[in-house]
Scaffold this motif. Structure first.
Motif, PDB file in Angstrom:
ATOM      1  N   THR A  35       0.808  -1.222   0.000  1.00 20.26           N
ATOM      2  CA  THR A  35       0.000   0.000   0.000  1.00 20.26           C
ATOM      3  C   THR A  35       0.839   1.269   0.000  1.00 20.26           C
ATOM      4  O   THR A  35       0.477   2.264  -0.624  1.00 20.26           O
ATOM      5  N   ASP A  36       1.995   1.261   0.669  1.00 18.78           N
ATOM      6  CA  ASP A  36       2.836   2.460   0.684  1.00 18.78           C
ATOM      7  C   ASP A  36       3.406   2.759  -0.698  1.00 18.78           C
ATOM      8  O   ASP A  36       3.602   3.914  -1.072  1.00 18.78           O
ATOM      9  N   THR A  37       3.668   1.710  -1.448  1.00 17.88           N
ATOM     10  CA  THR A  37       4.259   1.877  -2.779  1.00 17.88           C
ATOM     11  C   THR A  37       3.208   2.224  -3.832  1.00 17.88           C
ATOM     12  O   THR A  37       3.465   2.995  -4.754  1.00 17.88           O
ATOM     13  N   THR A  38       2.016   1.620  -3.700  1.00 22.73           N
ATOM     14  CA  THR A  38       0.981   1.818  -4.724  1.00 22.73           C
ATOM     15  C   THR A  38       0.094   3.012  -4.436  1.00 22.73           C
ATOM     16  O   THR A  38      -0.798   3.318  -5.230  1.00 22.73           O
ATOM     17  N   GLY A  39       0.304   3.673  -3.308  1.00 16.76           N
ATOM     18  CA  GLY A  39      -0.542   4.822  -2.984  1.00 16.76           C
ATOM     19  C   GLY A  39      -1.835   4.432  -2.314  1.00 16.76           C
ATOM     20  O   GLY A  39      -2.813   5.184  -2.348  1.00 16.76           O
ATOM     21  N   GLY A  40      -1.858   3.236  -1.704  1.00 17.15           N
ATOM     22  CA  GLY A  40      -3.027   2.823  -0.926  1.00 17.15           C
ATOM     23  C   GLY A  40      -4.100   2.112  -1.715  1.00 17.15           C
ATOM     24  O   GLY A  40      -5.291   2.239  -1.404  1.00 17.15           O
ATOM     25  N   LEU A  41      -3.709   1.332  -2.727  1.00 19.51           N
ATOM     26  CA  LEU A  41      -4.706   0.593  -3.508  1.00 19.51           C
ATOM     27  C   LEU A  41      -5.356  -0.492  -2.657  1.00 19.51           C
ATOM     28  O   LEU A  41      -4.684  -1.216  -1.926  1.00 19.51           O
ATOM     29  N   GLY A  42      -6.681  -0.625  -2.789  1.00 19.97           N
ATOM     30  CA  GLY A  42      -7.384  -1.715  -2.146  1.00 19.97           C
ATOM     31  C   GLY A  42      -7.254  -2.987  -2.972  1.00 19.97           C
ATOM     32  O   GLY A  42      -6.616  -3.001  -4.027  1.00 19.97           O
ATOM     33  N   ARG A  43      -7.930  -4.049  -2.520  1.00 23.12           N
ATOM     34  CA  ARG A  43      -7.804  -5.350  -3.171  1.00 23.12           C
ATOM     35  C   ARG A  43      -8.196  -5.291  -4.642  1.00 23.12           C
ATOM     36  O   ARG A  43      -7.450  -5.755  -5.511  1.00 23.12           O
ATOM     37  N   ASN A  44      -9.359  -4.741  -4.951  1.00 21.60           N
ATOM     38  CA  ASN A  44      -9.835  -4.733  -6.334  1.00 21.60           C
ATOM     39  C   ASN A  44      -8.960  -3.872  -7.236  1.00 21.60           C
ATOM     40  O   ASN A  44      -8.656  -4.253  -8.375  1.00 21.60           O
ATOM     41  N   GLN A  45      -8.544  -2.712  -6.739  1.00 24.15           N
ATOM     42  CA  GLN A  45      -7.668  -1.853  -7.527  1.00 24.15           C
ATOM     43  C   GLN A  45      -6.300  -2.501  -7.729  1.00 24.15           C
ATOM     44  O   GLN A  45      -5.687  -2.369  -8.788  1.00 24.15           O
ATOM     45  N   PHE A  46      -5.847  -3.211  -6.703  1.00 25.51           N
ATOM     46  CA  PHE A  46      -4.561  -3.905  -6.803  1.00 25.51           C
ATOM     47  C   PHE A  46      -4.638  -4.992  -7.877  1.00 25.51           C
ATOM     48  O   PHE A  46      -3.709  -5.155  -8.674  1.00 25.51           O
ATOM     49  N   MET A  47      -5.758  -5.712  -7.918  1.00 24.82           N
ATOM     50  CA  MET A  47      -5.923  -6.745  -8.935  1.00 24.82           C
ATOM     51  C   MET A  47      -6.027  -6.132 -10.327  1.00 24.82           C
ATOM     52  O   MET A  47      -5.531  -6.696 -11.306  1.00 24.82           O
ATOM     53  N   ASP A  48      -6.664  -4.952 -10.423  1.00 27.72           N
ATOM     54  CA  ASP A  48      -6.697  -4.244 -11.708  1.00 27.72           C
ATOM     55  C   ASP A  48      -5.287  -3.895 -12.163  1.00 27.72           C
ATOM     56  O   ASP A  48      -4.954  -3.989 -13.357  1.00 27.72           O
ATOM     57  N   LEU A  49      -4.459  -3.513 -11.213  1.00 27.76           N
ATOM     58  CA  LEU A  49      -3.065  -3.188 -11.524  1.00 27.76           C
ATOM     59  C   LEU A  49      -2.333  -4.414 -12.072  1.00 27.76           C
ATOM     60  O   LEU A  49      -1.560  -4.318 -13.030  1.00 27.76           O
ATOM     61  N   LEU A  50      -2.609  -5.590 -11.491  1.00 26.82           N
ATOM     62  CA  LEU A  50      -1.954  -6.815 -11.942  1.00 26.82           C
ATOM     63  C   LEU A  50      -2.446  -7.256 -13.326  1.00 26.82           C
ATOM     64  O   LEU A  50      -1.793  -8.077 -13.963  1.00 26.82           O
ATOM     65  N   ILE A 106       6.451  -9.198  -7.959  1.00 29.70           N
ATOM     66  CA  ILE A 106       5.649  -7.968  -7.984  1.00 29.70           C
ATOM     67  C   ILE A 106       6.430  -6.812  -7.374  1.00 29.70           C
ATOM     68  O   ILE A 106       6.391  -5.681  -7.870  1.00 29.70           O
ATOM     69  N   ALA A 107       7.153  -7.087  -6.294  1.00 28.12           N
ATOM     70  CA  ALA A 107       7.955  -6.037  -5.664  1.00 28.12           C
ATOM     71  C   ALA A 107       8.976  -5.477  -6.644  1.00 28.12           C
ATOM     72  O   ALA A 107       9.205  -4.259  -6.695  1.00 28.12           O
ATOM     73  N   ASP A 108       9.582  -6.360  -7.435  1.00 27.36           N
ATOM     74  CA  ASP A 108      10.542  -5.893  -8.446  1.00 27.36           C
ATOM     75  C   ASP A 108       9.847  -4.993  -9.471  1.00 27.36           C
ATOM     76  O   ASP A 108      10.385  -3.962  -9.882  1.00 27.36           O
ATOM     77  N   ARG A 109       8.641  -5.407  -9.914  1.00 26.92           N
ATOM     78  CA  ARG A 109       7.933  -4.609 -10.913  1.00 26.92           C
ATOM     79  C   ARG A 109       7.466  -3.270 -10.333  1.00 26.92           C
ATOM     80  O   ARG A 109       7.357  -2.276 -11.041  1.00 26.92           O
ATOM     81  N   LEU A 110       7.180  -3.248  -9.043  1.00 20.69           N
ATOM     82  CA  LEU A 110       6.750  -2.014  -8.400  1.00 20.69           C
ATOM     83  C   LEU A 110       7.920  -1.075  -8.118  1.00 20.69           C
ATOM     84  O   LEU A 110       7.720   0.078  -7.768  1.00 20.69           O
ATOM     85  N   GLY A 111       9.129  -1.597  -8.248  1.00 22.40           N
ATOM     86  CA  GLY A 111      10.292  -0.778  -7.972  1.00 22.40           C
ATOM     87  C   GLY A 111      10.496  -0.547  -6.492  1.00 22.40           C
ATOM     88  O   GLY A 111      11.005   0.501  -6.075  1.00 22.40           O
ATOM     89  N   VAL A 112      10.086  -1.504  -5.675  1.00 17.15           N
ATOM     90  CA  VAL A 112      10.294  -1.377  -4.235  1.00 17.15           C
ATOM     91  C   VAL A 112      11.784  -1.296  -3.969  1.00 17.15           C
ATOM     92  O   VAL A 112      12.561  -2.145  -4.414  1.00 17.15           O
ATOM     93  N   GLY A 113      12.200  -0.282  -3.253  1.00 16.72           N
ATOM     94  CA  GLY A 113      13.607  -0.045  -3.028  1.00 16.72           C
ATOM     95  C   GLY A 113      14.145   0.980  -3.997  1.00 16.72           C
ATOM     96  O   GLY A 113      15.245   1.497  -3.845  1.00 16.72           O
ATOM     97  N   GLY A 114      13.360   1.300  -5.034  1.00 13.22           N
ATOM     98  CA  GLY A 114      13.744   2.321  -6.002  1.00 13.22           C
ATOM     99  C   GLY A 114      12.639   3.348  -6.061  1.00 13.22           C
ATOM    100  O   GLY A 114      12.064   3.740  -5.053  1.00 13.22           O
ATOM    101  N   ASP A 115      12.310   3.809  -7.250  1.00 11.93           N
ATOM    102  CA  ASP A 115      11.230   4.772  -7.403  1.00 11.93           C
ATOM    103  C   ASP A 115       9.891   4.072  -7.257  1.00 11.93           C
ATOM    104  O   ASP A 115       9.614   3.100  -7.967  1.00 11.93           O
ATOM    105  N   PRO A 116       9.030   4.531  -6.350  1.00 13.81           N
ATOM    106  CA  PRO A 116       7.728   3.878  -6.191  1.00 13.81           C
ATOM    107  C   PRO A 116       6.845   4.083  -7.394  1.00 13.81           C
ATOM    108  O   PRO A 116       6.946   5.096  -8.095  1.00 13.81           O
ATOM    109  N   LEU A 117       5.982   3.091  -7.641  1.00 13.10           N
ATOM    110  CA  LEU A 117       5.043   3.194  -8.758  1.00 13.10           C
ATOM    111  C   LEU A 117       3.935   4.173  -8.374  1.00 13.10           C
ATOM    112  O   LEU A 117       3.387   4.085  -7.289  1.00 13.10           O
ATOM    113  N   PRO A 118       3.604   5.112  -9.220  1.00 13.41           N
ATOM    114  CA  PRO A 118       2.525   6.066  -8.866  1.00 13.41           C
ATOM    115  C   PRO A 118       1.187   5.369  -8.787  1.00 13.41           C
ATOM    116  O   PRO A 118       0.946   4.390  -9.475  1.00 13.41           O
TER     117      PRO A 118
END
Length: 274
Positions: free
Chosen positions: A194-209, A260-272
């Protein structure tokens, strides 16, 4: 009754080794080392026998493929355990040689720190047995061969310790999110990022995937992952109850969370957030 009449080994002082694998080691009537697969299951961090037996089957296949007979190293037997209707029950078990136990450790889930420790233990024990020279070397060639064996043992031990060091920080990274099967549902995964994605809930997170950036979940079957992710052991589909019926639900594995963490850039620039 156990046909092997196993007894517990002790050293000259009447005590056992300090390793937990020493503590569960047994000796058969010929004085040969044996391990109960059920005992190893616990020490290797497996809660379910079915999952551990999968590792046993892979180890047997590897041994058979090498030209050896796995039945010489895996002896089927029964073990009496607590449980069942009458408080005690007989369950399937195997008596494993050191060679078999080492191959089971190699075939087991390397993400588990307990498995890494098992690899270390059986690698060292196997090499110690190989280095037990029957005679004292008395020629330069004998000394050279012994030195080469010790060098090989040292290199293998160093490599195994490195593997343990690498596995340790990764293993357990997502443990608090895992259910009893070692899987992570989408709700828990969404909260973890949630900190990286800007607080996406379950459904929004699945949309992202399902987005082009990830292509983890299918668009046409929105609850299911693409086959490539299942084959790579990043996701698992299970039938779960939903009212009066069961539906297919995708769960993430720790390997999938890392992906998924790699694709989100965790540890680097967070995904907006989207």
């Amino acid at each position: 009754m156990d046909q092997f009449h196993l007894s517990l080994p002790e050293d000259a002082n009447g005590t056992r080794g300090t390793s937990p694998f020493d503590q569960i080691m047994l000796l058969d009537h010929n004085g040969q080392e044996r391990w109960s697969a059920r005992d190893l299951q616990t020490l290797m961090g497996y809660e379910q026998w079915r999952q551990f037996e999968d590792a046993i089957e892979r180890a047997q296949q590897t041994i058979d493929a090498s030209g050896l007979d796995s039945q010489d190293h895996f002896a089927a037997t029964r073990k009496v355990m607590n449980g069942g209707r009458w408080g005690r029950q007989q369950v399937k078990d195997y008596r494993l040689t050191r060679f078999a136990a080492y191959h089971v450790a190699l075939a087991a889930d390397g993400r588990k720190p307990e498995v890494a420790k098992a690899k270390t233990y059986f690698a060292v024990k196997t090499r110690e047995a190989e280095l037990a020279a029957p005679t004292v070397p008395d020629t330069p060639e004998d000394h050279l061969a012994l030195a080469q064996n010790y060098l090989a043992a040292a290199k293998e031990l160093v490599a195994t310790k490195k593997e343990l060091a690498i596995a340790a920080p990764k293993a357990g990274k997502w443990d608090t999110l895992c259910n009893a099967d070692g899987l992570i549902d989408m709700n828990a995964a969404a909260k973890a990022f949630t900190d990286t994605t800007g607080g996406l809930g379950r459904n929004q997170f699945m949309d992202l995937l399902r987005s082009d950036k990830f292509q983890f979940l299918q668009v046409q079957n929105p609850r299911l992952p693409y086959e490539v992710h299942v084959k790579a052991e990043r996701a698992k589909v299970k039938l779960v109850p939903a009212g009066y019926k069961t539906v297919e639900q995708t769960f993430l594995t720790p390997k999938g969370m890392d992906w998924i963490a790699d694709r989100l850039g965790v540890g680097g620039d967070p995904l907006p957030a989207t």
